[in-house]
Design a protein around this motif. Structure first.
Motif, PDB file in Angstrom:
ATOM      1  N   ALA A 198      -2.173  -4.061  13.652  1.00 53.80           N
ATOM      2  CA  ALA A 198      -1.746  -2.665  13.578  1.00 53.80           C
ATOM      3  C   ALA A 198      -1.644  -2.079  14.979  1.00 53.80           C
ATOM      4  N   LEU A 199      -0.698  -1.187  15.136  1.00 54.46           N
ATOM      5  CA  LEU A 199      -0.450  -0.557  16.437  1.00 54.46           C
ATOM      6  C   LEU A 199      -0.138   0.908  16.188  1.00 54.46           C
ATOM      7  N   LYS A 200      -0.705   1.772  17.011  1.00 54.29           N
ATOM      8  CA  LYS A 200      -0.428   3.202  16.858  1.00 54.29           C
ATOM      9  C   LYS A 200       0.583   3.624  17.927  1.00 54.29           C
ATOM     10  N   VAL A 201       1.732   4.069  17.470  1.00 53.98           N
ATOM     11  CA  VAL A 201       2.798   4.474  18.395  1.00 53.98           C
ATOM     12  C   VAL A 201       3.258   5.871  18.001  1.00 53.98           C
ATOM     13  N   GLU A 202       3.200   6.784  18.935  1.00 54.18           N
ATOM     14  CA  GLU A 202       3.609   8.171  18.685  1.00 54.18           C
ATOM     15  C   GLU A 202       2.951   8.723  17.418  1.00 54.18           C
ATOM     16  N   GLU A 203       1.650   8.541  17.338  1.00 56.53           N
ATOM     17  CA  GLU A 203       0.826   9.091  16.248  1.00 56.53           C
ATOM     18  C   GLU A 203       1.088   8.455  14.895  1.00 56.53           C
ATOM     19  N   LYS A 204       1.908   7.422  14.846  1.00 53.22           N
ATOM     20  CA  LYS A 204       2.117   6.720  13.571  1.00 53.22           C
ATOM     21  C   LYS A 204       1.572   5.305  13.672  1.00 53.22           C
ATOM     22  N   VAL A 205       0.980   4.862  12.565  1.00 47.42           N
ATOM     23  CA  VAL A 205       0.403   3.521  12.549  1.00 47.42           C
ATOM     24  C   VAL A 205       1.433   2.539  12.004  1.00 47.42           C
ATOM     25  N   ARG A 206       1.642   1.481  12.757  1.00 43.02           N
ATOM     26  CA  ARG A 206       2.522   0.398  12.324  1.00 43.02           C
ATOM     27  C   ARG A 206       1.648  -0.772  11.882  1.00 43.02           C
ATOM     28  N   ILE A 207       2.071  -1.451  10.843  1.00 43.89           N
ATOM     29  CA  ILE A 207       1.250  -2.541  10.310  1.00 43.89           C
ATOM     30  C   ILE A 207       2.119  -3.748   9.983  1.00 43.89           C
ATOM     31  N   GLU A 221       8.331   0.821   4.208  1.00 43.71           N
ATOM     32  CA  GLU A 221       7.875   1.615   3.060  1.00 43.71           C
ATOM     33  C   GLU A 221       6.348   1.758   3.077  1.00 43.71           C
ATOM     34  N   LEU A 222       5.683   0.649   3.373  1.00 42.88           N
ATOM     35  CA  LEU A 222       4.212   0.685   3.436  1.00 42.88           C
ATOM     36  C   LEU A 222       3.756   1.629   4.552  1.00 42.88           C
ATOM     37  N   GLU A 223       4.424   1.550   5.693  1.00 40.42           N
ATOM     38  CA  GLU A 223       4.032   2.410   6.819  1.00 40.42           C
ATOM     39  C   GLU A 223       4.296   3.882   6.500  1.00 40.42           C
ATOM     40  N   ASP A 224       5.435   4.157   5.865  1.00 43.65           N
ATOM     41  CA  ASP A 224       5.735   5.556   5.498  1.00 43.65           C
ATOM     42  C   ASP A 224       4.649   6.109   4.572  1.00 43.65           C
ATOM     43  N   ALA A 225       4.252   5.292   3.608  1.00 45.18           N
ATOM     44  CA  ALA A 225       3.221   5.749   2.665  1.00 45.18           C
ATOM     45  C   ALA A 225       1.895   5.999   3.381  1.00 45.18           C
TER      46      ALA A 225
END
Lengths: 278, 160
Positions: A198-207, A221-225
């Motif tokens: 997981a990586l946090k970029v611009e306050e959003k978590v990517r997985i 879709e998972l990240e948006d949720a």
């Protein structure tokens, strides 16, 4: 012992490798590119990989780079996982690959070999999926760069005769907050169950996830949720799990229900560790 | 160098400081060439799958599982097997009784030898991480760890 014979060549340029591959292919040798070669050797012993020609790409200079080019980190496909971990230009990648196999095996396994392997975990690709990296492919028309999201679909989509030369990652991603968690069925040894990077970029978590399905993946879709505002963590994780339309593995390492249970726990760990949730 | 028209190669391998001419198949793993062609039986066949570490040797000073390496990859490199070292770690293995049946011992020693040569002061976690590459069915792990730490205390410069 590998029961069949093969030719072995060690080209020193991308062009030479491609030409050798074409020639062997033309002669019906079913050539394979060889980097660390651990999978070719172990599966070859079981006759699960059969080839008449091995093209060892470790002497190609472009495949051995691990350095910055302006604001981009260039990672050659033949860099060993130990080198990646110890030089540590890319901490998320270092952490993720440090959990693959064991220390001595990582002295041989290469980043390109892991990504292009048949064994489905291919965890080394996870950090590249999260960082919108580029891959450089050696092809008969010369090297070409392509966004990883366009070419890694379940596996690296290479045309016949092509091979992975490099991965390129923008420096801006390298110092972002990250987590990489690997869960095995037992303790810290044994085959993986699920790995999450997981990586946090611009306050959003990517997985990105390995081990849930028969291929590693990143799901928008998972990240948006998970990043949805104004909802409890439990609701977001439930929505994230529902958003997955994939065939969850069901094997001796873990049933599909158990894998989903583990994933749920992992997503909780990621969002509390990176997402600011409590 | 490798002949692209042949399945077999005759070449020199540098092993334990000696150049030895040897003929082997391109498909032969390093372990088989060391044992069956060069007569050095210290490195042991175990799982042959890269899991157990019994076949560990050093290649250019780096621990490698010789079942995961083709012999042809070792051309122009320095291969060191248990027969080629006279190191502190061998003594501390005896001092600490860090073995029972002894089958895994050469692999553990070659892995630890590489660790001691490369790291002056490894943390406990780092020692554990390196040693996870090897399996001891007799479960001598505590004694093995003690032996590695004893060798480290004596100083990497003595680990010849």
């Amino acid at each position: 012992m590998i029961s069949y014979d093969f030719h072995y060549v060690r080209p020193t340029s991308i062009v030479e490798a491609i030409e050798l591959c074409e020639a062997f292919d033309h002669n019906g040798k079913n050539p394979v590119y060889f980097s660390g070669g651990t999978e070719i050797i172990t599966l070859g012993r079981l006759n699960e990989v059969q080839t008449g020609a091995v093209i060892d790409i470790k002497s190609i200079p472009e495949c051995n780079r691990f350095e910055f080019e302006a604001n981009t980190l260039v990672i050659g496909a033949t860099k060993t996982l130990t080198d990646i971990e110890e030089i540590n230009h890319f901490p998320l990648l270092s952490k993720t690959v440090s959990e693959i196999a064991d220390r001595t095996a990582r002295n041989k396994i290469t980043v390109g070999g892991n990504i292009c392997g048949q064994i489905f975990y291919r965890e080394a690709v996870l950090p590249f999926l999260l960082t919108d990296s580029e891959v450089v492919i050696g092809s008969k028309d010369g090297p070409r760069a392509q966004a990883i999201k366009d070419i890694f679909k379940e596996k690296l989509q290479l045309n016949r005769g092509e091979f992975l030369v490099q991965l390129k990652t923008k420096r801006m991603f390298l110092d972002q907050p990250f987590l990489s968690i690997k869960r095995r069925r037992q303790w810290d040894t044994g085959y993986p169950l699920i790995t999450v990077a997981a990586l946090k970029v611009e306050e959003k978590v990517r997985i990105a996830i390995s081990g849930l399905t028969s291929y590693p993946f990143r799901s928008p879709e998972l990240e948006d949720a998970l990043n949805a505002p104004n909802q409890s963590l439990k609701r977001r994780i439930d929505a994230a799990i529902r958003s997955l339309h994939v065939d969850v593995l069901d094997d001796s390492e873990g049933s599909n229900r158990y894998r989903l249970f583990v994933l749920k726990r992992l997503l909780t760990d990621v969002m509390t560790g990176l997402g600011g949730d409590e | 160098m490798a002949n692209p028209n042949s399945y077999v190669i005759t070449t020199n391998l540098v092993i334990n400081g000696e150049e030895r001419e040897v003929t082997f198949r391109n498909a032969d793993i390093l372990l088989d060439v060391i044992r069956n062609h060069l007569g050095l039986t210290g490195a042991k066949p175990g799982c042959l799958n890269g899991d157990c570490g019994a076949c560990t040797v050093n290649v250019d000073g780096i621990a490698q599982k010789s079942c995961l390496m083709l012999a042809i990859e070792a051309i122009a490199k320095e291969i060191t097997t248990i027969e080629g070292i006279n190191a502190v770690i061998q003594g501390t293995f005896m001092d600490e009784f860090a073995f029972q049946c002894g089958y895994c011992t050469p692999g553990f020693i070659m892995n630890a030898h590489s660790l001691i040569k490369q790291r002056k002061n490894p943390s406990d976690a780092e020692i554990t991480k390196w040693l996870e590459s090897n399996i001891c069915r007799c479960t001598s792990y505590i004694e093995i760890e003690k032996a590695v730490k004893a060798a480290l205390r004596m100083g990497p410069e003595k680990e010849e």
